[in-house]
Design a protein around this motif. Structure first.
Motif: not given
Lengths: 422, 447
Positions: B70-82
């Motif tokens: 699940d891409v929402s758990y990818a590290p890059v997503t975590k920084v993208k979303d914060t």
């Protein structure tokens, strides 16, 4: 030091105990402590299963106890220990246990003259301060005591205490304030999120501490009255030696540390770190440990850092009696160094104890450790023999002699030597 | 940039909900910009501007792998979303956004730094999420149980609300327990000038007191000169480092290091804990301005390695295998102790079975980084977020997992339970105490 003038400054050498022999007499012998005047050496000893006593210059107390710990001499030469008897705890002084017992007792402290002895106690889930054998009468139930302090004359005892009960995971309750300061049994009116760094003025009239107002908001509170100024962080306050209305504190603003006096920043220079602010004996000068840059430590005197820096740390500075010189223990490249006015004296050691100046400031002496042996160093250079155990030297009131107490070949000696000869 | 599709089961954390209701946009903007402008610098901007959004970091993350990629758990997503949004909008976000930042940074990232190893540029993604945690902490947006733990640190200087008398009393009790194995063993309190100050984390006196008995025996058999403080400063753990409350983190670390200096010891030996090593060795000293700890810190893995290698502790009876191990991120990936860990495991186990991947590349336990401390509301998500860890252990066929870290220990117990692995979870000292030789003269006398 209590009654230092009346100590024996004439006897050149006394062999007061053969501590090696204690190891044959008793099942176990713990690390020794000595009285301030060096006349007595004592160790807790195990004499059987669940049976402990204390050996003082070769003699034991009359009564053994089930458990013993924290043996300490008061400045007036009385020997205290925390003892357990019939599964209850109390304090014993010179072999006599107090009649009152407690669930637990710890953290014994003394007034400068040794006349007041205090410790923290817990009974039936309530915490209190035991002062000369009597527990404070406090109008609120103390849920815990974190630490305590005692004024030099022993008349003021203050404790950082939890004054409000707190439920599990009660974040709101915590932020409303559950901690305060209790002075001689009387809590301050207000509670705070947190209290740290308790200090009492030398005259015993003022008590100050850091307080935490919110998650990242700190200030200083004096006799229950908070300073108006708040900071991102603070460290423990220190009183002027003579003026109880003057307090200096490290404070953090915009990522830098400054020294503040009564809430106002006094030096225009900020530092990466600033600790251990110390007044000279006359209160006219201030020395602090500072890091002008990350990983570079030195001492700043009246705001001016020494040019020399040390890579690991510096400890609390100390002034010469006349306030003109400053000594500090520093660490660099894994070695502890003695530094006076920015100059390293002697070589590096495995350990250095707090340095002591001669009255004229010409000599600074201290206990040092090298390769597992202890010695006295004068201006950084080892003088005299090595000891298996050694206590920090004490200089006589007239400044001509030093008392050196140590263990050689298992024997405990108290020596008085001329300062000019060491 | 496309919004992330996030599918999560709702979790009620009253601290986050109440904070969201309380926060104003003005407060948020002020704190975000204060942190960005005054507490970060080139490091943050370099990381943000260097990232090419390639997503290679995803393959490193146990959350991503365990949640069916699940891409929402990818590290890059975590920084993208914060942090990217916080920077782009210069802090002009609402309370709901900050709440989501906390959920991501505090409950869906362990700051384990595995992703940084897979980033082609070596970007320390965990650092960026720690900046997010810092912003959240200053706004009061911290999950309930993590914040409560930080309050414990602030009030008591330990993680578990252990009161001063409870601490000392527990040490004296465990000294007696140790004397059951070795009658002459002693747990010396406040011994100035000892060679070693031994420090532990709050759960040891609270729940795992036998570990204090273990070390009493080990120190005696090894013939070491050691002490433990009878004052605050004994706890080497630091959840304030992970909530983002760096002032409390520094206060705890300062006291720990100054306690060692007060006792004039040569080194601090710490029990089996990973994050505590990070706090005591790196984060705490850095905040204080110390290049390294004033008194050197030795993690339990290194300590036991030295004792076994030097022969101060001899092994009499190796534990029966197969036994495997968990590499704690903060001392193996980020501390380089993986080879020493394997040496001591082989020394005490007849049949040590390694995990794959292992050593620096091992998967996080998913409890570290403060994630287990966010408490029961988040537990289900946490254990589901480390399915690959369960699969990894299952492949070893071991009956026991050794975890030289408290967070790993608790987190892996949860995984063993949830995935029904049927394995035991032990600390290294639990294995060592059974395997080590106790010299005849130290053994209890026969009645």
């Amino acid at each position: 030091m209590s009654n230092i003038e009346s100590w024996d400054w004439e006897s050149k050498e006394k062999m007061l105990a053969d501590t090696a022999e204690w190891k044959d007499r008793f099942e176990d012998v713990w690390e020794p402590y000595i009285s301030s005047d060096g006349e007595k050496i004592a160790s807790i000893i195990k004499i059987g299963e669940g049976e402990f006593n204390i050996c003082v210059n070769g003699n034991t107390w009359e009564e053994p106890f089930e458990k013993m710990w924290y043996s300490r001499f008061s400045p007036d030469g009385r020997l205290t220990a925390l003892i357990s008897k019939d599964a209850e705890w109390t304090m014993a002084v010179d072999g006599v246990a107090l009649e009152e017992t407690y669930e637990y007792i710890w953290d014994t402290k003394f007034s400068a003259d040794g006349k007041t002895i205090v410790a923290i106690v817990k009974q039936d889930g309530v915490y209190g301060m035991l002062v000369n054998g009597k527990v404070w009468e406090c109008p609120v139930k103390l849920e815990s005591i974190a630490s305590h302090a005692i004024s030099p004359d022993g008349n003021t005892v203050a404790a950082i205490a939890q004054t409000v009960p707190l439920g599990q995971a009660d974040l709101d309750g915590f932020l409303k304030g559950t901690w305060s300061v209790v002075v001689n049994g009387k809590p301050w009116n207000d509670n705070f999120v947190g209290i740290y760094g308790l200090a009492i003025s030398n005259d015993g009239k003022k008590v100050a501490a850091e307080y935490r107002a919110a998650i990242c908001e700190y200030g200083i509170v004096v006799n229950g009255n908070p300073w108006i100024e708040k900071f991102g962080c603070t460290w423990e306050p220190v009183f002027h030696p003579d003026k109880s209305d003057e307090i200096i504190v490290p404070v953090r603003q915009a990522g830098q540390w400054f020294l503040a006096k009564n809430g106002r920043i006094v030096w225009d220079k900020g530092f990466f770190s600033l600790l251990y602010q110390t007044y000279s004996p006359d209160g006219n000068n201030i020395a602090v440990a500072v890091a002008p840059q990350f990983g570079k430590w030195t001492v700043a005197v009246n705001g001016q850092p020494w040019s020399v820096t040390f890579g690991e740390c510096v400890q609390k500075p100390c002034f010469s009696p006349d306030g003109r010189k400053v000594a500090v223990i520093a660490k660099d490249s894994g070695k502890w160094l003695l530094v006076v006015d920015g100059a390293v004296l002697g070589e590096g050691y495995d350990n250095i104890w707090q340095p002591v100046f001669s009255p004229d400031g010409d000599k600074v002496i201290c206990k040092v450790e090298k390769n597992g042996k202890y010695a006295v160093a004068v201006n950084g250079e080892i003088r005299g023999k090595n000891y298996e155990a050694l206590w920090n030297p004490v200089i006589s009131p007239d400044g001509t002699r030093a008392m050196i107490c140590g263990v050689e070949s298992g024997r405990y000696y108290r020596k008085v030597v001329s300062l000019s000869n060491i | 940039m496309k919004p992330t599709i996030v599918k999560r089961e709702p979790v009620v954390d009253e601290a986050l909900d109440q904070c969201e209701a309380r926060l104003t946009e003005e407060q948020i903007e002020k704190v975000v910009n204060e942190v960005i402008d005054k507490e970060t610098g080139g490091r943050l901007w370099t990381y943000v501007n260097t990232c090419i959004h390639c997503g290679l970091c995803a393959e490193a993350c146990h959350w991503f792998l365990s949640n069916d990629r699940d891409v929402s758990y990818a590290p890059v997503t975590k920084v993208k979303d914060t942090i990217w949004v916080l920077l782009e909008k210069k802090g002009k976000v609402d309370g709901a956004f900050i709440k989501r930042c906390s959920e991501i940074a505090h409950t869906e990232c362990n700051l384990c730094r595995r992703c940084g190893m897979y980033c082609p540029f070596g970007i320390d993604i965990a650092y960026m999420l720690l900046v997010v945690r810092r912003i959240c902490a200053k706004l009061g947006m911290v999950p309930l149980y993590l914040q409560d733990t930080v309050h414990s640190h602030a009030a008591t200087m330990n993680q578990m609300w252990v009161k001063p008398d409870e601490w000392i009393d527990t040490l004296q009790w465990q000294e007696e327990e140790g004397q059951g194995f070795v009658p002459s063993a002693r747990l010396p309190l406040e011994k100035e000038g000892a060679d070693i100050m031994y420090s532990v984390i709050g759960p040891e006196p609270k729940f795992l007191a036998q570990l204090l008995g273990n070390i009493t025996v080990i120190m005696k058999v090894a013939g070491l000169d050691w002490t433990m403080p009878a004052t605050a400063g004994w706890d080497n753990s630091n959840m304030a480092m992970y909530s983002g409350d760096f002032e409390i983190m520094a206060r705890v670390e300062r006291l720990h290091h100054e306690t060692a200096q007060r006792l004039k010891v040569k080194r601090i030996v710490m029990g089996e804990c990973g994050h505590a090593f990070r706090g005591a060795e790196y984060d705490g000293p850095t905040w204080m301005g110390w290049m390294k700890p004033p008194i050197p810190i030795v993690h339990a893995i290194s300590f036991y390695y030295d004792l076994i290698k030097s022969g101060k502790i001899k092994i009499a009876k190796k534990a029966k295998g197969p036994i495997t191990v968990q590499d704690p991120c903060n001392v193996v990936r980020n501390g380089g102790l993986g080879d020493k860990l394997r040496y001591i495991m082989n020394a005490v186990c007849e049949d040590f079975v390694d995990v794959t991947p292992n050593n620096r590349y091992n998967y996080c336990c998913n409890a570290g980084g403060g994630v287990i401390n966010v408490g029961p509301p988040w537990k289900k998500k946490r254990v589901q977020g480390n399915r690959i860890k369960a699969e990894q252990f299952k492949r070893t066929g071991a009956h026991t997992i050794v975890t030289p870290c408290h967070n790993c220990h608790s987190g892996i117990e949860d995984i063993v339970d949830f995935y029904k692995l049927g394995m035991h979870v032990k600390f290294f000292s639990d294995i060592l105490i059974e395997a080590m030789e106790i010299p005849e003269h130290l053994k209890p006398k026969e009645e």
